[in-house]
Design an enzyme around this catalytic site. Structure first.
Site, mmCIF file in Angstrom:
data_model
loop_
_atom_site.group_PDB
_atom_site.id
_atom_site.type_symbol
_atom_site.label_atom_id
_atom_site.label_comp_id
_atom_site.label_asym_id
_atom_site.label_seq_id
_atom_site.Cartn_x
_atom_site.Cartn_y
_atom_site.Cartn_z
ATOM 1 N N HIS A 32 1.123 -1.437 0.149
ATOM 2 C CA HIS A 32 -0.309 0.209 0.108
ATOM 3 C C HIS A 32 1.020 1.263 -0.025
ATOM 4 O O HIS A 32 0.509 2.436 -0.922
ATOM 5 C CB HIS A 32 -0.977 -0.246 1.515
ATOM 6 C CG HIS A 32 -1.780 -0.873 0.893
ATOM 7 N ND1 HIS A 32 -2.241 -1.551 2.902
ATOM 8 C CD2 HIS A 32 -3.146 -1.097 0.432
ATOM 9 C CE1 HIS A 32 -2.685 -3.011 1.924
ATOM 10 N NE2 HIS A 32 -3.187 -1.856 1.007
ATOM 11 N N LYS A 53 -16.637 -7.637 5.960
ATOM 12 C CA LYS A 53 -15.234 -7.964 6.587
ATOM 13 C C LYS A 53 -14.999 -8.460 7.919
ATOM 14 O O LYS A 53 -13.898 -9.633 8.006
ATOM 15 C CB LYS A 53 -13.894 -7.373 5.981
ATOM 16 C CG LYS A 53 -13.971 -7.022 3.969
ATOM 17 C CD LYS A 53 -13.283 -6.772 3.566
ATOM 18 C CE LYS A 53 -13.280 -6.679 2.293
ATOM 19 N NZ LYS A 53 -11.877 -5.786 1.694
ATOM 20 N N ARG A 83 -2.405 -6.324 -8.602
ATOM 21 C CA ARG A 83 -1.366 -7.217 -8.957
ATOM 22 C C ARG A 83 -1.492 -8.208 -9.938
ATOM 23 O O ARG A 83 -0.314 -8.985 -10.233
ATOM 24 C CB ARG A 83 -1.155 -8.372 -7.698
ATOM 25 C CG ARG A 83 -1.009 -7.092 -6.206
ATOM 26 C CD ARG A 83 -1.137 -7.891 -5.233
ATOM 27 N NE ARG A 83 -2.409 -8.591 -4.391
ATOM 28 C CZ ARG A 83 -2.899 -8.143 -3.192
ATOM 29 N NH1 ARG A 83 -2.295 -7.676 -2.491
ATOM 30 N NH2 ARG A 83 -4.066 -9.041 -2.943
ATOM 31 N N SER A 140 -3.023 -7.526 2.510
ATOM 32 C CA SER A 140 -3.643 -7.635 4.164
ATOM 33 C C SER A 140 -3.691 -8.851 4.844
ATOM 34 O O SER A 140 -3.630 -8.974 5.789
ATOM 35 C CB SER A 140 -4.743 -6.647 4.564
ATOM 36 O OG SER A 140 -3.902 -4.952 4.007
#
Length: 157
Positions: free
Chosen positions: A18, A42, A91, A129
């Site tokens: 990040h 989440k 990504r 993460s």
């Protein structure tokens, strides 16, 4: 006209991946808001205030970047900040496909929104993460993957 860009995410926790994107974007845009999503569905490891504080601690040397939490729809948040630039990191090809779908939806809601997609530097492209949370759960060393503020917070757990 000042260009305000928003880099949204859950940041649970913020990672060096990040930070790579934030630092690079800070050289492109006049003002960046790291928008930390509440994301109640989440079931995050860190609460919203902690995630915002970790982001702010991690970006404190970047004068044109700030972090704040938000709840609700991202498009509404962008409008409230009068921001028309959305920064996203990708990504993989799957990430790109997903972000393209989001971009199209945002364009329907707000035609002035522009999405800027940044790929990560190869040295941090594998960091997520999710990976960091797994390492934390198994009491591994996260120092290579996250900013110092996160390392210090995890030591307190």
């Amino acid at each position: 006209m000042e260009s305000t860009a928003v880099f949204p995410g859950t940041f649970d926790p913020i990672t060096n991946g990040h930070l790579d994107l934030i630092k690079r974007a800070s050289r492109i845009f006049e003002k960046i808001i790291v928008a930390v999503a509440a994301s109640p569905s989440k079931h995050t490891m860190f609460d919203l205030n902690t995630r915002v504080n970790l982001c702010n601690d991690s970006i404190k040397d970047l004068k044109n970047v700030s972090a704040e939490g938000f709840d609700g729809m991202l498009i509404d948040y962008l409008k409230s900040k009068k921001a028309n630039i959305l920064i996203r990191g990708v990504r993989t090809g799957l990430d790109f496909e997903y972000e393209s779908q989001l971009s199209n939806m945002y364009k329907v809601e707000s035609p002035d929104i522009e999405m800027v997609i940044l790929p990560p530097n190869p040295s941090v492209s594998f960091i997520s993460s999710t990976l960091v949370r797994e390492v934390i759960i198994h009491r591994g060393n996260i120092e290579k993957y996250v900013p110092k503020a996160v390392v210090e917070k995890v030591k307190q757990l």
